[in-house]
Design an enzyme around this catalytic site. Sequence first.
Site, PDB file in Angstrom:
ATOM      1  N   LEU A  64       0.968  -1.401  -0.106  1.00  0.00           N
ATOM      2  CA  LEU A  64       0.036  -0.046  -0.029  1.00  0.00           C
ATOM      3  C   LEU A  64       0.956   1.101  -0.021  1.00  0.00           C
ATOM      4  CD1 LEU A  64      -2.408  -1.561   2.642  1.00  0.00           C
ATOM      5  CD2 LEU A  64      -3.106  -0.966   0.243  1.00  0.00           C
ATOM      6  N   PRO A  65       0.121   2.432  -0.232  1.00  0.00           N
ATOM      7  CA  PRO A  65       0.936   3.423  -0.537  1.00  0.00           C
ATOM      8  C   PRO A  65       1.825   4.298   0.648  1.00  0.00           C
ATOM      9  CG  PRO A  65      -1.109   4.073  -1.402  1.00  0.00           C
ATOM     10  CD  PRO A  65      -1.080   2.726  -0.712  1.00  0.00           C
ATOM     11  N   LYS A 170      15.043   0.140   4.589  1.00  0.00           N
ATOM     12  CA  LYS A 170      14.555   0.748   3.098  1.00  0.00           C
ATOM     13  C   LYS A 170      14.538   2.578   3.096  1.00  0.00           C
ATOM     14  CE  LYS A 170      11.787   1.314  -0.335  1.00  0.00           C
ATOM     15  NZ  LYS A 170      12.536   0.752  -1.711  1.00  0.00           N
ATOM     16  N   LYS A 245       7.315  11.100   0.041  1.00  0.00           N
ATOM     17  CA  LYS A 245       6.889  10.295   1.432  1.00  0.00           C
ATOM     18  C   LYS A 245       8.207   9.636   1.824  1.00  0.00           C
ATOM     19  CE  LYS A 245       5.779   6.253   0.899  1.00  0.00           C
ATOM     20  NZ  LYS A 245       5.577   4.903   1.068  1.00  0.00           N
TER      21      LYS A 245
HETATM   22  P1  NAD Z   1       0.514   2.626  -6.300  1.00  0.00           P
HETATM   23  O1  NAD Z   1       0.298   3.867  -5.809  1.00  0.00           O
HETATM   24  O2  NAD Z   1       0.991   2.338  -7.628  1.00  0.00           O
HETATM   25  O3  NAD Z   1      -0.409   1.358  -5.607  1.00  0.00           O
HETATM   26  C1  NAD Z   1      -0.851   1.387  -4.191  1.00  0.00           C
HETATM   27  C2  NAD Z   1      -2.069   0.680  -4.488  1.00  0.00           C
HETATM   28  O4  NAD Z   1      -2.993   0.513  -3.143  1.00  0.00           O
HETATM   29  C3  NAD Z   1      -3.147   1.313  -5.477  1.00  0.00           C
HETATM   30  O5  NAD Z   1      -3.621   0.324  -6.402  1.00  0.00           O
HETATM   31  C4  NAD Z   1      -4.300   1.585  -4.552  1.00  0.00           C
HETATM   32  O6  NAD Z   1      -5.658   1.629  -5.003  1.00  0.00           O
HETATM   33  C5  NAD Z   1      -4.220   0.580  -3.423  1.00  0.00           C
HETATM   34  N1  NAD Z   1      -4.864   1.174  -2.159  1.00  0.00           N
HETATM   35  C6  NAD Z   1      -4.722   2.278  -1.577  1.00  0.00           C
HETATM   36  N2  NAD Z   1      -5.535   2.316  -0.377  1.00  0.00           N
HETATM   37  C7  NAD Z   1      -6.064   1.039  -0.366  1.00  0.00           C
HETATM   38  C8  NAD Z   1      -6.989   0.368   0.333  1.00  0.00           C
HETATM   39  N3  NAD Z   1      -7.642   1.147   1.596  1.00  0.00           N
HETATM   40  N4  NAD Z   1      -7.588  -0.700   0.191  1.00  0.00           N
HETATM   41  C9  NAD Z   1      -7.063  -1.279  -1.019  1.00  0.00           C
HETATM   42  N5  NAD Z   1      -6.105  -0.846  -1.867  1.00  0.00           N
HETATM   43  C10 NAD Z   1      -5.839   0.414  -1.536  1.00  0.00           C
HETATM   44  O7  NAD Z   1       2.076   2.406  -5.417  1.00  0.00           O
HETATM   45  P2  NAD Z   1       3.473   1.354  -5.584  1.00  0.00           P
HETATM   46  O8  NAD Z   1       4.040   2.194  -6.802  1.00  0.00           O
HETATM   47  O9  NAD Z   1       2.581   0.126  -6.053  1.00  0.00           O
HETATM   48  O10 NAD Z   1       3.919   1.437  -4.249  1.00  0.00           O
HETATM   49  C11 NAD Z   1       3.568   0.556  -3.215  1.00  0.00           C
HETATM   50  C12 NAD Z   1       4.329   0.586  -1.969  1.00  0.00           C
HETATM   51  O11 NAD Z   1       5.588   0.323  -2.339  1.00  0.00           O
HETATM   52  C13 NAD Z   1       4.771   2.101  -1.344  1.00  0.00           C
HETATM   53  O12 NAD Z   1       4.922   2.320  -0.056  1.00  0.00           O
HETATM   54  C14 NAD Z   1       6.078   2.632  -1.995  1.00  0.00           C
HETATM   55  O13 NAD Z   1       6.627   3.501  -1.548  1.00  0.00           O
HETATM   56  C15 NAD Z   1       6.854   1.234  -2.087  1.00  0.00           C
HETATM   57  N6  NAD Z   1       7.571   0.973  -3.551  1.00  0.00           N
HETATM   58  C16 NAD Z   1       7.338   1.343  -4.657  1.00  0.00           C
HETATM   59  C17 NAD Z   1       8.261   1.271  -5.503  1.00  0.00           C
HETATM   60  C18 NAD Z   1       8.073   1.520  -7.036  1.00  0.00           C
HETATM   61  O14 NAD Z   1       8.950   1.634  -7.647  1.00  0.00           O
HETATM   62  N7  NAD Z   1       6.903   1.909  -7.442  1.00  0.00           N
HETATM   63  C19 NAD Z   1       9.616   0.386  -5.245  1.00  0.00           C
HETATM   64  C20 NAD Z   1       9.691   0.395  -3.913  1.00  0.00           C
HETATM   65  C21 NAD Z   1       8.968   0.382  -2.896  1.00  0.00           C
END
Ligand code: NAD
Length: 299
Positions: A64-65, A170, A245
């Site tokens: 999740l975000p 991280k 963030k």
């Molecule tokens: P994203 O915003 O693409 O995806 C988050 C998902 O969570 C969305 O599909 C959203 O609809 C869902 N969501 C939000 N609230 C929700 C709820 N209450 N119930 C169900 N679903 C819900 O984010 P991402 O890029 O996939 O990143 C996710 C996590 O991983 C973050 O914490 C980010 O910092 C970390 N991360 C991301 C990357 C990257 O390259 N994108 C790399 C490493 C770590």
Amino acid sequence: MKIGFIGLGHMGAPMALNLLKAGHTVSVFDLSSSAMETLAQAGARNAVSPKDAATGAEVVVTMLPAAAHVRSVLTADDGVFAGCGDSATIIDSSTIDPTTARDMARMAEDRGLTFVDAPVSGGTGGAQAGTLTFMVGGTTEQYEHVVPVLKGMGKNIVHCGGVGTGQVAKICNNLVLGITMAGTAEAMALGESLGIDPQVLAGIMNTSTGRSWSSETYNPYPGVVSTAPSSRGYTGGFGTDLMLKDLGLAADAAKSAKRPAFMGAIAQQLYQTASSRGLGGLDFSSVIALYRDGASVAK
Ligand code: NAD
């Protein structure tokens, strides 16, 4: 194994797909119906709530975000804790603060459940290829229990220490990443303005001491690395607002430890400016637009 998976965004969707490919039975939940549809087509069961996704699952993964989403998805009346049966394990792979991770672990333990933090690095490419690095915080026994599941989504599964230390690793990694990306953007844009071909400049950096993941794999200058978000209009990568963030998490951690984080503070201001100029939803390498004369991100 029966797995619940919540959060099917840029990272979560390919991770859940890899769990299906590894032969697990996966129930998924996301607020986005199109993300749910994609996973259903690949063989996942669509759940109607986090509670439903967790019901009957031996392991629940959340991607999740931010911390507020993790807290509500786990603790709400229709949340994961309410659905988990005895002795289920919750793996949170979101990047959040170590304190929330430790709170969630305590709440899980009170219910006879296990919670480990297992944030990832490797980006969306690593999520798709199943080559992520997982930084796991938990006891040795908990770590050994989650390794087989994480192996379905990643290559390096590292035990960092007790619960919360995965997030510590991280946050420190992304502090460096935010700084190196801003530095690479600054240098690439300066080189361009001084008349060198960006491809030549990147080639020199990548065989010299300026080399980093930001210069080599994820170069912010469009066209230098064909697979990087910069070469597809800064879409489909790691959002500027997510980097913002993470630098906020690093700043908070530095404050609580009473340690300096000078470079992180400057990088945070850069991504904040980028976000205020409409780049928050694009990949964080779009920060280069702040340095390029009149450049739109598409240039
Ligand atoms: P994203 O915003 O693409 O995806 C988050 C998902 O969570 C969305 O599909 C959203 O609809 C869902 N969501 C939000 N609230 C929700 C709820 N209450 N119930 C169900 N679903 C819900 O984010 P991402 O890029 O996939 O990143 C996710 C996590 O991983 C973050 O914490 C980010 O910092 C970390 N991360 C991301 C990357 C990257 O390259 N994108 C790399 C490493 C770590």
